[in-house]
Design an enzyme around this catalytic site. Structure first.
Site, short mmCIF file in Angstrom:
data_model
loop_
_atom_site.label_atom_id
_atom_site.label_comp_id
_atom_site.label_asym_id
_atom_site.label_seq_id
_atom_site.Cartn_x
_atom_site.Cartn_y
_atom_site.Cartn_z
N TYR A 1 66.90 15.13 20.12
CA TYR A 1 65.62 15.83 20.34
C TYR A 1 65.73 17.30 19.95
O TYR A 1 66.77 17.91 20.13
CB TYR A 1 65.22 15.74 21.81
CG TYR A 1 64.83 14.37 22.29
CD1 TYR A 1 64.58 13.32 21.40
CD2 TYR A 1 64.70 14.11 23.65
CE1 TYR A 1 64.23 12.07 21.87
CE2 TYR A 1 64.34 12.87 24.13
CZ TYR A 1 64.11 11.85 23.23
OH TYR A 1 63.76 10.61 23.70
N THR B 1 44.27 8.16 26.05
CA THR B 1 43.21 9.11 26.44
C THR B 1 41.96 8.90 25.61
O THR B 1 40.90 9.43 25.95
CB THR B 1 43.67 10.57 26.27
OG1 THR B 1 43.85 10.84 24.87
CG2 THR B 1 44.96 10.84 27.04
#
Length: 347
Positions: free
Chosen positions: A53, A243
Site C-alpha cells: 500500500y 452509495t
C-alpha cells in the site's frame, strides 16, 4: 465499544477496523493522522495496512501507508494501545517489491518483507501478519464470474509459508498469522498444515464481503464459525459503489473511481439493478446507503471486524453512525429478499 475475539487468541478487537490502503495518495498524511486520531478517540484501535500500500500500487508510494501509520504511532506514543495488521503479498509481477524478482511466499521473501514493514511501522512487532493472497495461482478479485477455472500451479508450499511465520512468532516479530483473498480449500489446507506440523494456526480470513458479494457465505462462513477463524471483511461498501454514486457509469469528481478507475469488480452485469434495490432499502429504513451497507456486514456472526476506508470527515462520521444501528429481523428479511433475486453479482 463491543469487542470481538480474534480467532482463538486472547486478543480482543473492535467490530470495525480502519483500512489504510489509501493513505499516502488519495489521503495525504495530515488527513490520515486526523482519521487515526478520530478512530483512536472512539475506541477503534485496529488498523489494517500492507507492504504494497498505498493503492493503486506503484513503486513511488510503496510502503507509504505503513510509514504514515508508523509516524503516527511514534508521535502519539500509543504502540501498546493499538492493534496493527499488515500483509505480505503472494505471487505477483510487482517486481519492484523484491529488487526485480517475482514476489513469492517463500521463507526468504517473507523475512525480507517483514523487516521492511517493521521499519516502516517503527515497531518491533506486528500484531497480525497476513498473506495478502495465495502463492498458488487461483481465481481472485471477481475473476470467477463466468465459472471455475482450475490452475495446476501449486506455488510455494503452505508448510514453507507457515514455517516462516512460525519463526517470526518465536522471534517475537509477529503475534498472530492470517490469510487474505483465500478459498475454502486454501483455508482448510492452512489449518490442516498447522495442526499436523505444530505451526501457527491462522486466526483470520480477510476477504471481500458486502451486499453485492456474499460469496464468503458459500463454504468460508461455516469454516469461520466452526474453526474460529473470523472474517476481516474488506470493501463493505463495495469501494463506494453501494452509495449509488457510480450508477450508470457516473464518476464523481474527486472520487476514487474518477481518480484511479479500478472499479471493474463492481461493474458487472446486474450490479446497477441490485444497487438500486439496496438503495431503496436504506431509504426505507431511514439510513444512508453507506450506514446501511456497513451495518449489514458488521452484524454477520462470522465477521470479526469490518474494514472500512473513508475519505473525509463526513464519510468517517457515517462509519461511526453504523455502529449505532440495531440490525433487525425486518432488515434481514428485506435484504435476503433482494439477495434471492440478484445473488452476488460482483463476486
Amino acid at each position: 465499544m463491543e469487542l470481538r475475539r480474534l480467532g482463538r487468541t486472547d486478543l480482543q478487537v473492535p467490530p470495525i477496523c480502519l483500512g489504510a490502503m489509501m493513505f499516502g495518495d488519495q489521503i495525504d498524511e495530515p488527513e490520515s493522522h486526523r482519521q487515526l486520531d478520530a478512530c483512536f478517540e472512539r475506541g477503534v484501535n485496529f488498523i489494517d495496512t500492507a507492504e504494497m500500500y498505498t493503492i493503486p500500487p506503484k513503486p513511488e508510494t510503496q510502503g507509504e501507508s505503513e510509514r504514515i501509520i508508523g509516524r503516527w504511532v511514534s508521535s502519539r506514543r500509543v504502540r501498546e494501545k493499538v492493534i496493527i495488521a499488515s500483509k505480505v503479498i503472494g505471487r505477483s509481477g510487482f517486481t519492484y517489491l523484491r529488487n526485480g524478482a517475482e514476489t513469492r511466499l517463500t521463507r526468504n521473501q517473507i523475512f525480507t518483507a517483514i523487516e521492511r514493514s517493521l521499519q516502516n511501522l517503527q515497531t518491533d512487532y506486528i500484531d497480525l501478519y497476513q498473506t495478502h493472497w495465495p502463492d498458488r495461482r487461483a481465481q481472485m478479485f471477481g475473476s470467477s464470474l463466468y465459472g471455475y477455472v482450475h490452475y495446476d500451479e501449486p506455488g510455494a508450499p503452505i508448510e514453507e509459508t507457515l514455517g516462516a511465520l512460525d519463526e517470526l512468532v518465536k522471534q517475537g516479530k509477529i503475534r498472530h498469522a492470517g490469510v487474505s483473498n483465500e478459498t475454502p480449500y486454501g483455508v482448510m489446507r492452512h489449518l490442516q498444515s498447522a495442526d499436523k506440523n505444530d505451526l501457527p494456526r491462522i486466526v483470520t480470513i480477510q476477504n471481500a464481503y458486502n451486499l453485492l458479494n456474499r460469496t464468503f457465505e458459500n463454504g468460508l462462513a461455516e469454516i469461520a464459525l466452526e474453526e474460529h477463524v473470523g472474517l476481516l471483511a474488506y470493501s463493505p461498501i463495495a469501494q463506494g459503489v453501494l452509495t449509488g454514486k457510480y450508477l450508470q457509469g457516473a464518476k464523481p469528481k474527486g472520487s476514487r473511481g474518477e481518480l484511479f478507475g479500478r472499479l471493474g469488480r463492481y461493474e458487472k452485469p446486474g450490479a446497477d439493478d441490485a444497487i438500486e434495490h439496496y438503495l431503496n432499502l436504506a431509504k426505507q429504513f431511514d439510513l444512508s446507503p453507506a450506514v446501511f451497507a456497513m451495518a449489514f456486514v458488521t452484524s454477520r456472526p462470522f465477521v470479526t471486524s469490518n474494514i472500512f476506508g473513508a475519505n473525509g470527515e463526513s464519510q468517517l462520521d457515517q462509519i461511526f453512525q453504523s455502529l449505532n444501528v440495531d440490525w433487525t429481523e425486518e432488515m434481514e428479511k428485506a435484504v435476503n429478499e433482494v439477495f434471492a433475486r440478484f445473488q452476488s453479482p460482483c463476486p
